[in-house]
Design a protein around this motif. Sequence first.
Motif, PDB file in Angstrom:
ATOM      1  N   GLU A 197      -2.518  -6.633  -4.695  1.00 56.75           N
ATOM      2  CA  GLU A 197      -2.551  -5.131  -4.572  1.00 56.75           C
ATOM      3  C   GLU A 197      -3.174  -4.556  -3.307  1.00 56.75           C
ATOM      4  O   GLU A 197      -2.892  -3.392  -2.876  1.00 56.75           O
ATOM      5  CB  GLU A 197      -2.805  -4.435  -5.683  1.00 56.75           C
ATOM      6  N   TYR A 198      -4.492  -5.206  -2.872  1.00 55.92           N
ATOM      7  CA  TYR A 198      -4.979  -4.650  -1.576  1.00 55.92           C
ATOM      8  C   TYR A 198      -4.353  -5.062  -0.392  1.00 55.92           C
ATOM      9  O   TYR A 198      -4.962  -4.746   0.759  1.00 55.92           O
ATOM     10  CB  TYR A 198      -6.673  -5.081  -1.699  1.00 55.92           C
ATOM     11  N   ALA A 199      -3.251  -5.720  -0.321  1.00 54.62           N
ATOM     12  CA  ALA A 199      -2.323  -6.068   0.696  1.00 54.62           C
ATOM     13  C   ALA A 199      -2.956  -6.959   1.723  1.00 54.62           C
ATOM     14  O   ALA A 199      -3.217  -6.955   2.867  1.00 54.62           O
ATOM     15  CB  ALA A 199      -2.137  -4.803   1.377  1.00 54.62           C
ATOM     16  N   GLY A 200      -3.796  -7.853   1.507  1.00 53.90           N
ATOM     17  CA  GLY A 200      -4.213  -9.223   2.100  1.00 53.90           C
ATOM     18  C   GLY A 200      -3.860 -10.409   1.661  1.00 53.90           C
ATOM     19  O   GLY A 200      -3.029 -10.421   0.624  1.00 53.90           O
ATOM     20  N   LEU A 234       0.716  -1.404   0.051  1.00 50.49           N
ATOM     21  CA  LEU A 234       0.049  -0.138   0.034  1.00 50.49           C
ATOM     22  C   LEU A 234       0.823   1.053   0.010  1.00 50.49           C
ATOM     23  O   LEU A 234       0.693   2.019  -0.673  1.00 50.49           O
ATOM     24  CB  LEU A 234      -0.755  -0.057   1.172  1.00 50.49           C
ATOM     25  N   ASP A 235       1.848   1.275   0.715  1.00 48.71           N
ATOM     26  CA  ASP A 235       2.740   2.440   0.834  1.00 48.71           C
ATOM     27  C   ASP A 235       3.392   2.888  -0.274  1.00 48.71           C
ATOM     28  O   ASP A 235       3.679   3.937  -0.744  1.00 48.71           O
ATOM     29  CB  ASP A 235       3.672   2.187   2.017  1.00 48.71           C
ATOM     30  N   ARG A 236       3.702   1.731  -1.205  1.00 41.56           N
ATOM     31  CA  ARG A 236       4.666   1.984  -2.215  1.00 41.56           C
ATOM     32  C   ARG A 236       3.578   1.820  -3.761  1.00 41.56           C
ATOM     33  O   ARG A 236       4.278   1.711  -4.641  1.00 41.56           O
ATOM     34  CB  ARG A 236       5.736   0.932  -2.277  1.00 41.56           C
ATOM     35  N   LYS A 237       2.571   1.564  -3.295  1.00 42.29           N
ATOM     36  CA  LYS A 237       1.503   1.093  -4.673  1.00 42.29           C
ATOM     37  C   LYS A 237       1.983   0.377  -5.534  1.00 42.29           C
ATOM     38  O   LYS A 237       1.782   0.740  -6.655  1.00 42.29           O
ATOM     39  CB  LYS A 237       1.227   2.616  -5.136  1.00 42.29           C
TER      40      LYS A 237
END
Length: 480
Positions: A116-119, A89-92
């Motif tokens: 990409e949704y970090a899960g 998320l931080d680095r997209k």
Amino acid sequence: MTVEIKFGTDGWRGIIADDFTYESVRVATQGIAQYLVSRPNPSAIVGYDTRFSSDLFAREVAQVLAANGVKVHLIDAPAPTQVSTYAILDRKTAGGLVITASHNPYYFSGLKYKPEYAGSASPEVTNRLEEEIQRVQRGGRVRLVRYEDAARDGRIEVFDPKPPYIAQINRLVNLDRVKAAGLRILHEPMYGASQGYVRALLDGGKTTVIEIHGERNPGFGGMHPEPIAQYMPEALELMLKGKFDLGIANDGDADRVGIIDEKGQFVNQLQVMALLMMYLVEKRGQKGDVVRSVTSTSMVDKLGERFGITVHELPVGFKYLGPKMQEVDGLLAGEESGGFAFRGHIPERDGVLSGMMFAAMIVDYGLPLSKILDHLIELVGPHAYARHDLHLDRDEYGARRTELYGRLEKEPPTELAGSRVVRSRTDDGFKYYLDDGSWVLIRFSGTEPLIRVYSEAPSKERVEQLLAALEERLGLRQLV
């Protein structure tokens, strides 16, 4: 020999130098790269834990991704899985790959993929990854670039993920208040990836953190890196001396937590989830649905009734819990293994954040943790819990699992240890709910040759009766 690369509840795991080799990791990464280049902004975080050669496996992953046109953000040191995941998320980036086998024994390694949704990756995503990997195995080509060349031209960038992660935890927990409270905290990273993280979060105030087993040891010093009572005798012994207010333990990749109170009593993971829910509602005034796994606690259901909160019971794995949490804007999600996720963070387990929540809980209640647990029991009544891990030979596991599945489907029990089965669910193992409010469950691991039998009941004696009843019925008692 072609290695079968399957993504279980949370990634692909294998035995180092047997099926988890440089070659098989390159093949798996090539398949993932083919998926990533079909996505917008093909880029990925690459992280790793403290296991044998994890940094070298991560380097291989980076070289394959870069050769396929995926921009690589490579973490500079071993890091908790959730730190790598938050960096998505931080680095997209379009996703993340982490070399870890979580809580598995030292001779395992593994590869987790985070979208990409970090899960956790959904079954749809993991099916697609497996299809791409099989395409490579059927005759595709693994692309590879020299690490030095890719680093020189910017295709691989090395970075420190700690500062943005610490800033995120500060948004979720008032760390200044915890630092000023003068707590004495013992941190047990179990030689794993959380080394230094609790200290870094709480440095600079009156609160002190003592860390044990905080150096890199790929054999985990003979420990099994799972933060449950039987695997951390040294931490329990230190806590028994009464010099600490809180013990926080994390598994090998630090997405799970184990908690010890100021008296040296292990707080089991079902109690941990109920305590977190109670704290978020009572002391932080938060509202919202709670999501739990089928292996987790009915204490959460009782709190839901008391607080007017809907509780959702789902199959094990954050690939199910995370999306549900996002769908309902859940307050909390958790599973029996000690993995918990919180609103406002990633829809994924975070064992370090969970530990910080307990430090804040002690400060906000103004009570020792044992007294906070007493308060929980006043609200929900006594609950005991246990899990038996039954290990089988790798070669016989598949056939035994198939045989047991067949028996349970054809002849489900109608009573166990004198209690009537009032309902059951079979979407993730076989769970039997009994007329006295107790439950017992049998599940089959997707990553190890392991059968797990779980139970929750009002007393330890009743829990053991129920575990024995189901194990004897299935001819598994000799494995206990």
